[in-house]
Design an enzyme around this catalytic site. Structure first.
Site, PDB file in Angstrom:
ATOM      1  N   GLU A   1      36.607 -73.456  17.801  1.00  0.00           N
ATOM      2  CA  GLU A   1      35.243 -73.492  17.248  1.00  0.00           C
ATOM      3  C   GLU A   1      34.300 -72.814  18.246  1.00  0.00           C
ATOM      4  O   GLU A   1      34.385 -73.059  19.437  1.00  0.00           O
ATOM      5  CB  GLU A   1      34.832 -74.949  17.004  1.00  0.00           C
ATOM      6  CG  GLU A   1      33.358 -75.203  16.776  1.00  0.00           C
ATOM      7  CD  GLU A   1      32.758 -74.441  15.598  1.00  0.00           C
ATOM      8  OE1 GLU A   1      33.394 -74.405  14.532  1.00  0.00           O
ATOM      9  OE2 GLU A   1      31.655 -73.872  15.772  1.00  0.00           O
TER      10      GLU A   1
ATOM     11  N   ASP B   1      34.500 -70.857   2.852  1.00  0.00           N
ATOM     12  CA  ASP B   1      33.492 -69.810   2.659  1.00  0.00           C
ATOM     13  C   ASP B   1      33.958 -68.450   3.178  1.00  0.00           C
ATOM     14  O   ASP B   1      33.460 -67.417   2.722  1.00  0.00           O
ATOM     15  CB  ASP B   1      32.186 -70.196   3.385  1.00  0.00           C
ATOM     16  CG  ASP B   1      31.317 -71.115   2.542  1.00  0.00           C
ATOM     17  OD1 ASP B   1      31.789 -71.578   1.483  1.00  0.00           O
ATOM     18  OD2 ASP B   1      30.174 -71.377   2.948  1.00  0.00           O
TER      19      ASP B   1
ATOM     20  N   ARG C   1      25.967 -84.405   5.621  1.00  0.00           N
ATOM     21  CA  ARG C   1      27.047 -83.535   6.093  1.00  0.00           C
ATOM     22  C   ARG C   1      27.645 -84.013   7.408  1.00  0.00           C
ATOM     23  O   ARG C   1      28.853 -83.938   7.621  1.00  0.00           O
ATOM     24  CB  ARG C   1      26.513 -82.114   6.317  1.00  0.00           C
ATOM     25  CG  ARG C   1      26.431 -81.345   5.068  1.00  0.00           C
ATOM     26  CD  ARG C   1      25.610 -80.098   5.266  1.00  0.00           C
ATOM     27  NE  ARG C   1      25.506 -79.459   3.983  1.00  0.00           N
ATOM     28  CZ  ARG C   1      26.339 -78.531   3.540  1.00  0.00           C
ATOM     29  NH1 ARG C   1      27.299 -78.071   4.305  1.00  0.00           N
ATOM     30  NH2 ARG C   1      26.209 -78.035   2.345  1.00  0.00           N
TER      31      ARG C   1
ATOM     32  N   TYR D   1      18.508 -86.246  -3.911  1.00  0.00           N
ATOM     33  CA  TYR D   1      19.425 -87.392  -3.977  1.00  0.00           C
ATOM     34  C   TYR D   1      19.408 -88.164  -2.657  1.00  0.00           C
ATOM     35  O   TYR D   1      19.051 -87.606  -1.618  1.00  0.00           O
ATOM     36  CB  TYR D   1      20.851 -86.965  -4.361  1.00  0.00           C
ATOM     37  CG  TYR D   1      21.512 -85.891  -3.515  1.00  0.00           C
ATOM     38  CD1 TYR D   1      22.107 -86.186  -2.284  1.00  0.00           C
ATOM     39  CD2 TYR D   1      21.577 -84.580  -3.963  1.00  0.00           C
ATOM     40  CE1 TYR D   1      22.739 -85.210  -1.542  1.00  0.00           C
ATOM     41  CE2 TYR D   1      22.206 -83.596  -3.221  1.00  0.00           C
ATOM     42  CZ  TYR D   1      22.789 -83.919  -2.012  1.00  0.00           C
ATOM     43  OH  TYR D   1      23.412 -82.940  -1.273  1.00  0.00           O
TER      44      TYR D   1
HETATM   45  C1  LIG Z   1      21.927 -75.203   0.233  1.00  0.00           C
HETATM   46  C2  LIG Z   1      23.405 -75.458   0.125  1.00  0.00           C
HETATM   47  C3  LIG Z   1      23.862 -76.613  -0.486  1.00  0.00           C
HETATM   48  C4  LIG Z   1      25.228 -76.840  -0.634  1.00  0.00           C
HETATM   49  N1  LIG Z   1      25.646 -77.979  -1.258  1.00  0.00           N
HETATM   50  C5  LIG Z   1      26.967 -78.195  -1.444  1.00  0.00           C
HETATM   51  C6  LIG Z   1      27.419 -79.380  -2.112  1.00  0.00           C
HETATM   52  O1  LIG Z   1      26.616 -80.215  -2.527  1.00  0.00           O
HETATM   53  N2  LIG Z   1      28.768 -79.560  -2.275  1.00  0.00           N
HETATM   54  C7  LIG Z   1      29.689 -78.641  -1.827  1.00  0.00           C
HETATM   55  O2  LIG Z   1      30.897 -78.852  -2.008  1.00  0.00           O
HETATM   56  N3  LIG Z   1      29.276 -77.506  -1.175  1.00  0.00           N
HETATM   57  C8  LIG Z   1      27.955 -77.267  -0.971  1.00  0.00           C
HETATM   58  N4  LIG Z   1      27.543 -76.155  -0.316  1.00  0.00           N
HETATM   59  C9  LIG Z   1      28.559 -75.203   0.191  1.00  0.00           C
HETATM   60  C10 LIG Z   1      29.169 -75.713   1.506  1.00  0.00           C
HETATM   61  O3  LIG Z   1      28.146 -75.971   2.437  1.00  0.00           O
HETATM   62  C11 LIG Z   1      30.115 -74.664   2.091  1.00  0.00           C
HETATM   63  O4  LIG Z   1      30.934 -74.142   1.070  1.00  0.00           O
HETATM   64  C12 LIG Z   1      31.000 -75.292   3.172  1.00  0.00           C
HETATM   65  O5  LIG Z   1      30.218 -75.757   4.240  1.00  0.00           O
HETATM   66  C13 LIG Z   1      32.009 -74.258   3.676  1.00  0.00           C
HETATM   67  O6  LIG Z   1      32.769 -74.840   4.706  1.00  0.00           O
HETATM   68  P1  LIG Z   1      33.603 -73.893   5.684  1.00  0.00           P
HETATM   69  O7  LIG Z   1      34.295 -74.824   6.611  1.00  0.00           O
HETATM   70  O8  LIG Z   1      34.402 -72.922   4.894  1.00  0.00           O
HETATM   71  O9  LIG Z   1      32.511 -73.019   6.457  1.00  0.00           O
HETATM   72  P2  LIG Z   1      31.362 -73.487   7.446  1.00  0.00           P
HETATM   73  O10 LIG Z   1      30.850 -74.823   7.077  1.00  0.00           O
HETATM   74  O11 LIG Z   1      30.393 -72.360   7.524  1.00  0.00           O
HETATM   75  O12 LIG Z   1      32.089 -73.638   8.853  1.00  0.00           O
HETATM   76  C14 LIG Z   1      32.485 -72.504   9.596  1.00  0.00           C
HETATM   77  C15 LIG Z   1      32.735 -72.936  11.029  1.00  0.00           C
HETATM   78  O13 LIG Z   1      33.258 -71.819  11.746  1.00  0.00           O
HETATM   79  C16 LIG Z   1      32.570 -71.653  12.958  1.00  0.00           C
HETATM   80  N5  LIG Z   1      32.643 -70.221  13.307  1.00  0.00           N
HETATM   81  C17 LIG Z   1      31.988 -69.194  12.703  1.00  0.00           C
HETATM   82  N6  LIG Z   1      32.337 -68.033  13.274  1.00  0.00           N
HETATM   83  C18 LIG Z   1      33.222 -68.323  14.256  1.00  0.00           C
HETATM   84  C19 LIG Z   1      33.943 -67.527  15.206  1.00  0.00           C
HETATM   85  N7  LIG Z   1      33.793 -66.199  15.256  1.00  0.00           N
HETATM   86  N8  LIG Z   1      34.779 -68.154  16.080  1.00  0.00           N
HETATM   87  C20 LIG Z   1      34.946 -69.502  16.037  1.00  0.00           C
HETATM   88  N9  LIG Z   1      34.280 -70.313  15.168  1.00  0.00           N
HETATM   89  C21 LIG Z   1      33.437 -69.715  14.297  1.00  0.00           C
HETATM   90  C22 LIG Z   1      31.152 -72.140  12.664  1.00  0.00           C
HETATM   91  O14 LIG Z   1      30.464 -72.494  13.839  1.00  0.00           O
HETATM   92  C23 LIG Z   1      31.445 -73.339  11.758  1.00  0.00           C
HETATM   93  O15 LIG Z   1      31.676 -74.512  12.497  1.00  0.00           O
HETATM   94  C24 LIG Z   1      26.177 -75.895  -0.148  1.00  0.00           C
HETATM   95  C25 LIG Z   1      25.718 -74.742   0.497  1.00  0.00           C
HETATM   96  C26 LIG Z   1      24.352 -74.516   0.628  1.00  0.00           C
HETATM   97  C27 LIG Z   1      23.890 -73.257   1.319  1.00  0.00           C
END
Ligand SMILES: Cc1cc2nc3c(=O)[nH]c(=O)nc-3n(C[C@H](O)[C@H](O)[C@H](O)COP(=O)(O)OP(=O)(O)OC[C@H]3O[C@@H](n4cnc5c(N)ncnc54)[C@H](O)[C@@H]3O)c2cc1C
Length: 410
Positions: A33, A292, A107, A216
């Site tokens: 991370e 994502d 979160r 909510y």
């Molecule tokens: C306004 C909003 C509301 C939302 N509401 C919902 C909801 O109600 N329900 C739902 O299911 N989803 C919701 N989402 C979507 C959800 O937030 C994301 O889909 C989810 O957080 C994706 O998780 P992830 O682990 O793929 O990515 P992220 O949460 O972005 O985590 C990525 C991680 O990788 C790390 N990282 C990045 N680059 C590097 C690198 N080069 N080297 C090492 N580490 C790195 C970051 O620091 C981070 O810790 C919402 C999104 C938004 C914008």
């Protein structure tokens, strides 16, 4: 050079859940991370039954529920008139249909529950301050370079590094995600700071032309979470305010509960909403994408994190079932891409539906008004279908048994 059999890049919701899912299949892994500590920015999150099914399977649902709220329903409301357009009931019939409730939580409460389980597993190594800069392929491994000079050699790399994924640049090299034309303000306030807000035991979704507001409760009902979204012509300053009048322009003429929410909203950050069109490939050799990084989507189905959780169990299952890493990753994306694609596309459509104006809005309201709150037809495909991974087991048990024996010495 440090060695990891499996390297997960990114310790957000997707990455840490992947680590847990691999450990559940007796596979060791290292999570790198970039931040100095694991943590979530942003406020509340909605988790549907397909996500709870995953969390339950990994043994962390109990921890997640400790601080969560189970809303009794979600209501779509007209932000100008206050009329209820439609509702989805989360009561007994919903739980009986999908096997789990619908929850909302903070979160950081969600991430902390997953993180505690990761810390308790001897198969998971967690490394912070490891910002990945680039990857390169070598015979039967992938090398990963970090900003701090550290290099890793891994048998498989899972890129869970979010919207602006570095692993994605290596796998697909397809540039920046798209600005969808919407910006958001979001945050939490003590629930008593907004006494006129109705969302104390429900999700209230106020909609109007070019805007919506979701409210909510989170943290056992102590905090009110709000997300204001509206169509903005300009991106503005990505880290600050847009044109100063933009909030008033969208919310000034709305019902008191919406205006009251806007007045107490924490406006410290303006989020530029981005996604990508669906892809047909997430994998290059021994590196793949998840969450994502693989399928960034607008949040209008509240499924981005839920889909990342599903990815996590499926990738672990596929790596467990296949002796060959590349075959395992091919199997993973074959299962996951169709479902993630449908969710990405429905997310965008949902944005158009809730932001509709004029005759389209009138048609929407007329069509939805007759719906029963216990009619789950619209959400059936989404909340029901997580156990795709179980289907994978057909024909894969022998390989899985071999893998389980082998990992004892892993
Ligand atoms: C306004 C909003 C509301 C939302 N509401 C919902 C909801 O109600 N329900 C739902 O299911 N989803 C919701 N989402 C979507 C959800 O937030 C994301 O889909 C989810 O957080 C994706 O998780 P992830 O682990 O793929 O990515 P992220 O949460 O972005 O985590 C990525 C991680 O990788 C790390 N990282 C990045 N680059 C590097 C690198 N080069 N080297 C090492 N580490 C790195 C970051 O620091 C981070 O810790 C919402 C999104 C938004 C914008």
């Amino acid at each position: 050079m440090r060695r990891a059999e499996r390297l997960v890049v990114g310790g957000g919701i997707g990455g840490l859940t992947t680590a847990l899912a691999l450990a559940k299949r007796s596979m060791s892994c290292t999570v790198v991370e970039r931040q100095t500590e694991f943590g979530e920015i942003g406020a509340g999150i909605q988790l549907a039954p397909n996500a709870l099914r995953v969390l339950d399977g990994l043994g962390v649902l109990h921890g997640v529920m400790a601080n969560a709220v189970m809303p009794r329903r979600a209501r779509l409301m007209n932000a100008r008139t206050g009329a209820v357009i439609t509702a989805l009931d989360f009561g007994e019939a919903f739980r009986a249909r999908f096997g789990y409730p619908y929850i909302v939580t903070h979160r950081s409460d969600l991430l902390n529950a997953i993180l505690s389980a990761c810390r308790a597993s001897p198969l998971i190594t967690l490394e912070t301050s490891m910002a990945v800069l680039g990857l390169s392929a070598h015979d039967a491994s992938v090398r990963v370079r970090c900003e701090n000079g550290c290099e890793w050699e891994a048998g498989v790399v899972i890129g869970a590094d979010g919207l602006r994924s570095t692993v994605r640049r290596y796998v697909l090299d397809d540039g920046e995600p798209d600005y969808v034309g919407h910006v958001a303000y979001r945050g939490t306030v003590p629930i008593d700071a907004a006494p006129g807000v109705v969302a104390r035991d429900e999700i209230t979704w106020w909609v109007g032309p070019g805007m919506h507001l979701i409210q909510y409760p989170v943290r056992r009902g102590e905090l009110l979470n709000q997300v204001f979204v509206f169509e903005a012509d300009t991106v503005g300053d990505p880290d600050g305010w847009g044109p100063p009048e933009e909030l008033g322009r969208f919310f000034g003429d709305k019902v008191p509960a919406v205006r009251e929410g806007a007045a107490v909203l924490d406006k410290d950050r303006r989020w530029i909403l981005r996604d990508r069109p669906p892809d047909r490939n997430w994998t290059r050799g021994r590196a793949t994408l998840l969450g994502d990084a693989a399928h960034p989507m607008v949040q209008y189905l509240a499924q981005g994190a839920c889909q990342a959780l599903e990815d996590a169990v499926v990738v672990a299952e596929c790596l467990a079932l296949e002796d060959d890493v590349e075959r395992g990753l091919a199997r993973y994306q074959a299962v996951r891409i169709p479902r993630a694609t449908a969710t990405q596309m429905w997310g965008r459509t949902m944005g158009e539906i809730v932001h509709a104006d004029g005759v389209t809005a009138m048609l929407r309201d007329a069509l939805l008004r007759g719906r029963e709150p216990t009619d789950f037809g619209y959400v059936e495909w989404l909340y029901q279908s997580a156990p795709q991974c179980l289907r994978l087991q057909a024909g894969g048990e022998a390989a899985h048994a071999r893998r389980s024996r082998a990992v004892q010495t892993d």
